[in-house]
Design an enzyme around this catalytic site. Structure first.
Site, PDB file in Angstrom:
ATOM      1  N   GLN A  90       0.847  -1.199   0.000  1.00 34.04           N
ATOM      2  CA  GLN A  90       0.000   0.000   0.000  1.00 34.04           C
ATOM      3  C   GLN A  90       0.882   1.248   0.000  1.00 34.04           C
ATOM      4  O   GLN A  90       0.383   2.357  -0.110  1.00 34.04           O
ATOM      5  CB  GLN A  90      -0.879   0.013   1.255  1.00 34.04           C
ATOM      6  CG  GLN A  90      -1.839  -1.150   1.335  1.00 34.04           C
ATOM      7  CD  GLN A  90      -2.459  -1.247   2.725  1.00 34.04           C
ATOM      8  OE1 GLN A  90      -3.492  -0.657   2.989  1.00 34.04           O
ATOM      9  NE2 GLN A  90      -1.829  -1.981   3.611  1.00 34.04           N
ATOM     10  N   ASN A  91       2.182   1.037   0.156  1.00 33.35           N
ATOM     11  CA  ASN A  91       3.090   2.178   0.301  1.00 33.35           C
ATOM     12  C   ASN A  91       3.401   2.803  -1.049  1.00 33.35           C
ATOM     13  O   ASN A  91       3.565   2.104  -2.047  1.00 33.35           O
ATOM     14  CB  ASN A  91       4.381   1.738   0.987  1.00 33.35           C
ATOM     15  CG  ASN A  91       4.117   1.215   2.385  1.00 33.35           C
ATOM     16  OD1 ASN A  91       3.055   1.467   2.938  1.00 33.35           O
ATOM     17  ND2 ASN A  91       5.071   0.486   2.940  1.00 33.35           N
ATOM     18  N   ASP A  93       6.111   4.795  -1.347  1.00 36.15           N
ATOM     19  CA  ASP A  93       7.565   4.961  -1.434  1.00 36.15           C
ATOM     20  C   ASP A  93       8.145   3.831  -2.281  1.00 36.15           C
ATOM     21  O   ASP A  93       7.446   2.863  -2.605  1.00 36.15           O
ATOM     22  CB  ASP A  93       8.197   4.981  -0.021  1.00 36.15           C
ATOM     23  CG  ASP A  93       8.010   3.653   0.724  1.00 36.15           C
ATOM     24  OD1 ASP A  93       8.488   2.608   0.215  1.00 36.15           O
ATOM     25  OD2 ASP A  93       7.396   3.648   1.812  1.00 36.15           O
ATOM     26  N   HIS A 108      -1.589   1.334  -4.253  1.00 38.66           N
ATOM     27  CA  HIS A 108      -2.032   2.720  -4.024  1.00 38.66           C
ATOM     28  C   HIS A 108      -1.202   3.732  -4.815  1.00 38.66           C
ATOM     29  O   HIS A 108      -1.200   4.912  -4.488  1.00 38.66           O
ATOM     30  CB  HIS A 108      -1.993   3.058  -2.529  1.00 38.66           C
ATOM     31  CG  HIS A 108      -3.050   2.345  -1.728  1.00 38.66           C
ATOM     32  ND1 HIS A 108      -3.083   2.331  -0.359  1.00 38.66           N
ATOM     33  CD2 HIS A 108      -4.117   1.613  -2.127  1.00 38.66           C
ATOM     34  CE1 HIS A 108      -4.129   1.616   0.071  1.00 38.66           C
ATOM     35  NE2 HIS A 108      -4.766   1.166  -0.991  1.00 38.66           N
ATOM     36  N   CYS A 119      -3.928  13.877 -21.215  1.00 40.60           N
ATOM     37  CA  CYS A 119      -3.748  12.835 -22.245  1.00 40.60           C
ATOM     38  C   CYS A 119      -3.846  11.419 -21.671  1.00 40.60           C
ATOM     39  O   CYS A 119      -3.858  10.449 -22.429  1.00 40.60           O
ATOM     40  CB  CYS A 119      -2.414  13.018 -22.974  1.00 40.60           C
ATOM     41  SG  CYS A 119      -0.965  12.651 -21.962  1.00 40.60           S
ATOM     42  N   THR A 176       0.533  -2.927   8.683  1.00 40.28           N
ATOM     43  CA  THR A 176      -0.659  -2.193   8.244  1.00 40.28           C
ATOM     44  C   THR A 176      -1.749  -2.302   9.305  1.00 40.28           C
ATOM     45  O   THR A 176      -1.923  -3.356   9.920  1.00 40.28           O
ATOM     46  CB  THR A 176      -1.135  -2.663   6.854  1.00 40.28           C
ATOM     47  OG1 THR A 176      -2.360  -1.983   6.528  1.00 40.28           O
ATOM     48  CG2 THR A 176      -1.357  -4.156   6.763  1.00 40.28           C
ATOM     49  N   SER A 177      -2.482  -1.203   9.492  1.00 40.90           N
ATOM     50  CA  SER A 177      -3.480  -1.147  10.561  1.00 40.90           C
ATOM     51  C   SER A 177      -4.759  -1.889  10.206  1.00 40.90           C
ATOM     52  O   SER A 177      -5.589  -2.142  11.067  1.00 40.90           O
ATOM     53  CB  SER A 177      -3.820   0.316  10.875  1.00 40.90           C
ATOM     54  OG  SER A 177      -4.366   0.926   9.724  1.00 40.90           O
TER      55      SER A 177
HETATM   56  N1  APR Z   1       6.970  -2.226  12.705  1.00 32.20           N
HETATM   57  C1  APR Z   1       5.793  -2.867  12.444  1.00 32.20           C
HETATM   58  N2  APR Z   1       4.612  -2.250  12.424  1.00 32.20           N
HETATM   59  C2  APR Z   1       4.588  -0.923  12.688  1.00 32.20           C
HETATM   60  C3  APR Z   1       5.769  -0.190  12.960  1.00 32.20           C
HETATM   61  C4  APR Z   1       7.000  -0.903  12.970  1.00 32.20           C
HETATM   62  N3  APR Z   1       8.159  -0.307  13.231  1.00 32.20           N
HETATM   63  N4  APR Z   1       5.422   1.099  13.192  1.00 32.20           N
HETATM   64  C5  APR Z   1       4.107   1.169  13.050  1.00 32.20           C
HETATM   65  N5  APR Z   1       3.584  -0.048  12.756  1.00 32.20           N
HETATM   66  C6  APR Z   1       2.198  -0.428  12.515  1.00 32.20           C
HETATM   67  C7  APR Z   1       1.200   0.366  13.338  1.00 32.20           C
HETATM   68  O1  APR Z   1       0.994  -0.257  14.603  1.00 32.20           O
HETATM   69  C8  APR Z   1      -0.041   0.335  12.444  1.00 32.20           C
HETATM   70  O2  APR Z   1      -0.853  -0.797  12.751  1.00 32.20           O
HETATM   71  O3  APR Z   1       1.913  -0.123  11.180  1.00 32.20           O
HETATM   72  C9  APR Z   1       0.533   0.180  11.039  1.00 32.20           C
HETATM   73  C10 APR Z   1       0.412   1.430  10.183  1.00 32.20           C
HETATM   74  O4  APR Z   1      -0.945   1.703   9.972  1.00 32.20           O
HETATM   75  P1  APR Z   1      -1.430   2.967   9.124  1.00 32.20           P
HETATM   76  O5  APR Z   1      -0.755   4.199   9.624  1.00 32.20           O
HETATM   77  O6  APR Z   1      -2.907   2.958   9.154  1.00 32.20           O
HETATM   78  O7  APR Z   1      -0.868   2.684   7.660  1.00 32.20           O
HETATM   79  P2  APR Z   1      -1.440   1.710   6.546  1.00 32.20           P
HETATM   80  O8  APR Z   1      -2.122   0.536   7.154  1.00 32.20           O
HETATM   81  O9  APR Z   1      -0.358   1.457   5.574  1.00 32.20           O
HETATM   82  O10 APR Z   1      -2.536   2.635   5.869  1.00 32.20           O
HETATM   83  C11 APR Z   1      -3.258   2.122   4.767  1.00 32.20           C
HETATM   84  O11 APR Z   1      -4.286   4.223   4.459  1.00 32.20           O
HETATM   85  O12 APR Z   1      -4.657   6.475   4.138  1.00 32.20           O
HETATM   86  C12 APR Z   1      -4.048   5.408   3.741  1.00 32.20           C
HETATM   87  O13 APR Z   1      -3.547   5.198   1.493  1.00 32.20           O
HETATM   88  C13 APR Z   1      -2.973   5.250   2.769  1.00 32.20           C
HETATM   89  O14 APR Z   1      -1.855   3.218   2.072  1.00 32.20           O
HETATM   90  C14 APR Z   1      -2.386   3.923   3.186  1.00 32.20           C
HETATM   91  C15 APR Z   1      -3.580   3.213   3.792  1.00 32.20           C
END
Ligand code: APR
Length: 236
Positions: A90-91, A93, A108, A119, A176-177
């Site tokens: 989803q990243n 980067d 994403h 275009c 990911t959350s």
């Molecule tokens: N190691 C492992 N997990 C981690 C770390 C780490 N060092 N630091 C944070 N996390 C976990 C957090 O606990 C959280 O559950 O990574 C998760 C990040 O969650 P989000 O900030 O919600 O990011 P993500 O799940 O990628 O978001 C999904 O939402 O708005 C958007 O489009 C955007 O792609 C993104 C999507």
């Protein structure tokens, strides 16, 4: 598991220890911004300068950081794995590809790509985008947007992802959350099609109950450890 098909989903947590903010942490990206101001097509129509400034800053930051041990471990696993292997991130980067990952879908979009609304062309992009850049293909000015999937838009390559999920033996979700669909639903698709499911995250995600196994801790510790175990099972 000595071979078999693997699908891995990553989110902002895998890049956190490289120095990139996640979205939903107390100091996360969405704390400083309203999603509807910077990450929707309507926001871009209303205030393209603000949206460009947000993504220009993220592009600059992403270019300044390095892949970490978790990104590198996934590239090592892919290189050694004989079954099918798909990494879906989803990243936006480029840390996975910079670490050596090859079979990778940026569902994403990518900071390093632009999309011309005049275009329709999509192209590689480096540095600031801003409002006044001409499209490298049609030269129209003011219609180039970041090639990022915003809220309300369809993520990329969903058919290919769904097919891989239905055919995988192991689904792993990392950093990911589980707050954003459709990615948050991948675990259920994989599980109902018979895959084993593993969550690697700092803390339990919103979809934690759907995973058979959990490893909670920093990605740079947990991912290399898991990959080490997978690689030693290949040698056993
Ligand atoms: N190691 C492992 N997990 C981690 C770390 C780490 N060092 N630091 C944070 N996390 C976990 C957090 O606990 C959280 O559950 O990574 C998760 C990040 O969650 P989000 O900030 O919600 O990011 P993500 O799940 O990628 O978001 C999904 O939402 O708005 C958007 O489009 C955007 O792609 C993104 C999507």
């Amino acid at each position: 598991m000595r071979n078999g098909n693997i699908v891995i989903l990553t989110g902002a947590g895998i890049s956190a220890e490289s120095g990139l903010q996640t979205f939903r942490a107390a100091d996360g990206l969405w704390e400083g911004h309203k999603v509807e101001d910077v990450a929707t097509p309507q926001a871009f129509e209303r205030d393209p300068a603000l949206v460009h400034a947000f993504y220009d800053a993220r592009r600059e930051r992403a270019a300044a950081v390095e892949p970490n041990a978790a990104h590198r471990a996934l590239a090592d696993l892919e290189a050694a794995w004989s079954g099918e292997f798909l990494l879906v991130t989803q990243n936006v980067d480029a840390l996975h590809e910079r670490a050596g990952s090859r079979t990778l879908i940026h569902m994403h979009g990518e900071l390093n790509r632009g999309w011309c609304l005049a275009c329709g062309e999509r192209f590689a992009w480096e540095g600031a985008m801003g409002e006044q850049v001409p499209c490298p293909s049609c030269t129209d000015v003011g219609q180039v947007r970041p090639d990022i999937v915003w809220f309300g838009e369809m993520p990329y390559e969903m058919e290919r992802i769904e097919t891989a999920l239905r055919g995988c033996d192991l689904f792993v979700s990392i950093g990911t959350s589980g707050a954003v669909y459709p990615a948050a639903g991948f675990v259920q698709t994989a599980k109902y099609c018979g895959a084993r499911t593993l969550e690697i995250n700092l803390d339990p995600s919103m979809g934690s109950i759907f995973f058979d196994e959990h490893r909670h801790g920093p990605a740079t510790v947990e991912v290399p450890q898991w990959v080490k175990e997978m690689l030693s099972s290949l040698r056993a």
